[in-house]
Design a protein around this motif. Structure first.
Motif, mmCIF file in Angstrom:
data_model
loop_
_atom_site.group_PDB
_atom_site.id
_atom_site.type_symbol
_atom_site.label_atom_id
_atom_site.label_comp_id
_atom_site.label_asym_id
_atom_site.label_seq_id
_atom_site.Cartn_x
_atom_site.Cartn_y
_atom_site.Cartn_z
ATOM 1 N N VAL A 1 29.702 58.043 -98.976
ATOM 2 C CA VAL A 1 30.357 56.733 -98.983
ATOM 3 C C VAL A 1 31.308 56.642 -100.171
ATOM 4 O O VAL A 1 32.455 56.189 -100.045
ATOM 5 N N SER A 2 30.834 57.093 -101.334
ATOM 6 C CA SER A 2 31.674 57.053 -102.527
ATOM 7 C C SER A 2 32.937 57.894 -102.369
ATOM 8 O O SER A 2 34.015 57.513 -102.828
ATOM 9 N N GLU B 1 34.925 56.284 -98.458
ATOM 10 C CA GLU B 1 35.325 54.886 -98.264
ATOM 11 C C GLU B 1 36.655 54.551 -98.935
ATOM 12 O O GLU B 1 37.455 53.793 -98.358
ATOM 13 N N ALA C 1 39.602 54.893 -96.614
ATOM 14 C CA ALA C 1 39.666 53.838 -95.606
ATOM 15 C C ALA C 1 40.126 52.525 -96.225
ATOM 16 O O ALA C 1 40.975 51.823 -95.671
ATOM 17 N N ALA C 2 39.578 52.192 -97.391
ATOM 18 C CA ALA C 2 39.921 50.932 -98.047
ATOM 19 C C ALA C 2 41.395 50.877 -98.424
ATOM 20 O O ALA C 2 41.989 49.796 -98.475
ATOM 21 N N LEU D 1 27.775 55.120 -93.796
ATOM 22 C CA LEU D 1 29.133 55.604 -94.046
ATOM 23 C C LEU D 1 30.094 55.098 -92.981
ATOM 24 O O LEU D 1 31.173 54.577 -93.293
ATOM 25 N N THR D 2 29.734 55.243 -91.722
ATOM 26 C CA THR D 2 30.647 54.813 -90.656
ATOM 27 C C THR D 2 30.868 53.302 -90.705
ATOM 28 O O THR D 2 31.985 52.827 -90.471
ATOM 29 N N ALA E 1 30.880 51.508 -93.402
ATOM 30 C CA ALA E 1 31.760 51.252 -94.549
ATOM 31 C C ALA E 1 33.205 51.524 -94.182
ATOM 32 O O ALA E 1 34.110 50.778 -94.577
ATOM 33 N N VAL E 2 33.447 52.597 -93.437
ATOM 34 C CA VAL E 2 34.815 52.926 -93.028
ATOM 35 C C VAL E 2 35.334 51.889 -92.035
ATOM 36 O O VAL E 2 36.465 51.399 -92.147
ATOM 37 N N HIS F 1 36.813 48.474 -93.120
ATOM 38 C CA HIS F 1 38.189 48.428 -93.615
ATOM 39 C C HIS F 1 39.207 48.592 -92.488
ATOM 40 O O HIS F 1 40.399 48.757 -92.755
#
Length: 438
Positions: A39-40, A43, A46-47, A86-87, A89-90, A93
């Motif tokens: 994630v770190s 992400e 994506a952000a 993870l998905t 989090a993506v 955004h």
């Protein structure tokens, strides 16, 4: 001509724009902090606006097959289910995410990493055929170690099923697309390449393996968008006569298009794991850094052998100098013959270059190493960027070499890091992220 900001459809999946983070080695492994690490790492892309984020190569089996330390395995459905964090989090955004599936075959750590071999003495490489003579020579000289198990026909079917199972786990975890690691000397390239593939069964035609993987993924994971890299072994040394030409690569892409693959990523490659993959400068800083000396010695079998590998790396840096958009011509040749989107990566470094590539050579553009230096790079390249907007990455490769010791892929070049700091201070990575409240 399409713009970088324009959406793109890949197999029914709509990317919000045509800029993507290409697969990179995240070094997250499968430990307790693996999901947090991923994630770190992913992400921020994506952000900051990337239309597609590709997670780096993951291994479809629980034993062997890793080309480098720290690769994540996706054979366990319980672990893959945790990647929904993870998905999510993506997706929060407004971006999309693909997972790259791989098995290293003869390129695996059980071949080249001395410390790993010592810790796993009974682990054999999976091989399409008997290792080619240059690799057997390196084995005889002690630089590599082969105890290869050539896959039977039944073994190949089971390996393809592993790709299908991992794809299904990934779809259940929220991944939007499946990306096969079809180059970089992994098992898929080994099936495709006449240098490696000397079989006499149905898989003598290496595309048959990709057909079988396609069918397994469709049966187990449904109509998830499916893409793969396709190599042209144009960068192989002259003494390698049996190789995939650019014409061969185009023909393979035509067949994959007919077969039902939803996007293709043509790349010029070698038959060896060399700097044709990461062209640029010799990474002097990384090789001379005392923090990694013991790690290099463990990986390559002592300080003397590590020094010889360093020398070989220097020679390769002379042969494979950086070339802007080095896959563009191959991508254009493929794009003229297929009906699915063609994705280009390799040496793409500035906005104006991306504008020239889109619509002529490819349908989307990706970058890998520049994200090590600028995790939020898309914010500078999208929405109002000038044609002169350029990544800060210098293609010095100081990010890549320490990965042989298990170190994460991060930028280690002070002038580059200082420039990133200046850009961050100036607000260059800020953008209107729809996931953030006003």
């Amino acid at each position: 001509m399409p713009r970088l900001e324009d959406p793109l459809d890949i197999g029914g999946l709509t990317l919000p724009n045509r800029l993507y983070r290409a697969p990179l080695l995240e070094c997250a492994g499968n430990e307790d902090d693996a999901v947090e690490t991923l994630v770190s790492d992913l992400e921020p892309a994506a952000a900051s606006g990337a239309g597609l984020v590709c997670q780096g190569a993951t291994i479809v089996r629980g034993e062997g097959g890793c080309a480098a330390p720290g690769m994540t395995r996706v054979h366990d459905p319980d672990f893959v289910a945790e990647l929904s964090e993870l998905t999510d989090a993506v997706h929060a955004h407004g971006s999309t995410i693909a997972i790259q599936l791989e098995h290293g075959g003869l390129r695996s750590m059980e071949t080249w990493h001395a410390g790993y071999r010592a810790a796993n003495p009974g682990l054999q490489q999976l091989a399409v055929s008997r290792p080619p003579w240059p690799l057997r020579l390196l084995d005889a000289l002690g630089f590599l170690s082969y105890d290869a198990r050539v896959l039977s026909t039944d073994d190949v079917y089971e390996l393809a099923a592993d790709f299908g199972r991992s794809a299904a786990y990934a779809v259940d975890a929220g991944y939007d697309a499946i990306h096969l690691a079809g180059a970089n000397m992994g098992i898929v390239q080994q099936f495709l390449s006449p240098f490696y593939n000397r079989r006499s069964d149905e898989f003598e035609d290496g595309v048959r393996f990709l057909e079988l993987v396609h069918d397994e993924i469709r049966e187990r994971a449904g109509d998830v968008p499916l893409m793969t890299k396709v190599p042209a072994e144009t960068e192989a040394p002259p003494f390698v006569r049996n190789r995939l030409s650019a014409v061969d690569a185009v023909r393979i892409c035509e067949r994959l298009d007919e077969m039902g693959y939803d996007a293709l990523v043509p790349v010029n490659a070698s038959v060896f794991w060399d700097m044709s993959i990461v062209r640029g400068e010799f990474p002097t800083r990384a090789w001379r850094d005392e923090r990694y000396r013991e790690g290099y010695a463990e990986a390559f079998g002592g300080r003397t052998r590590a020094a010889l590998v360093e020398l070989g790396n220097w020679v390769e840096s002379l042969a494979y100098d950086f070339e802007p958009a080095w896959n563009a011509e191959l991508c254009r040749a493929v794009r003229e013959r297929v009906d699915v989107p063609v994705l280009a990566e390799g040496g793409i470094r500035e906005r104006g270059q991306m504008d020239r590539l889109l619509g002529r050579d490819c349908d989307a553009v990706g970058m890998a190493r520049p994200f090590y230096a600028e995790p939020e790079l898309p914010a500078r390249l999208l929405d109002g960027a000038t044609r002169e907007t350029r990544v800060v990455c210098e293609s010095c490769n100081n990010c890549a070499v320490p990965q042989a010791t298990g170190e994460p892929g991060i930028c280690r070049t002070p002038p580059v890091l200082r420039r990133v700091g200046g850009l961050r201070k100036s607000g260059a990575y800020e953008r209107n992220d729809p996931s953030r409240p006003e």
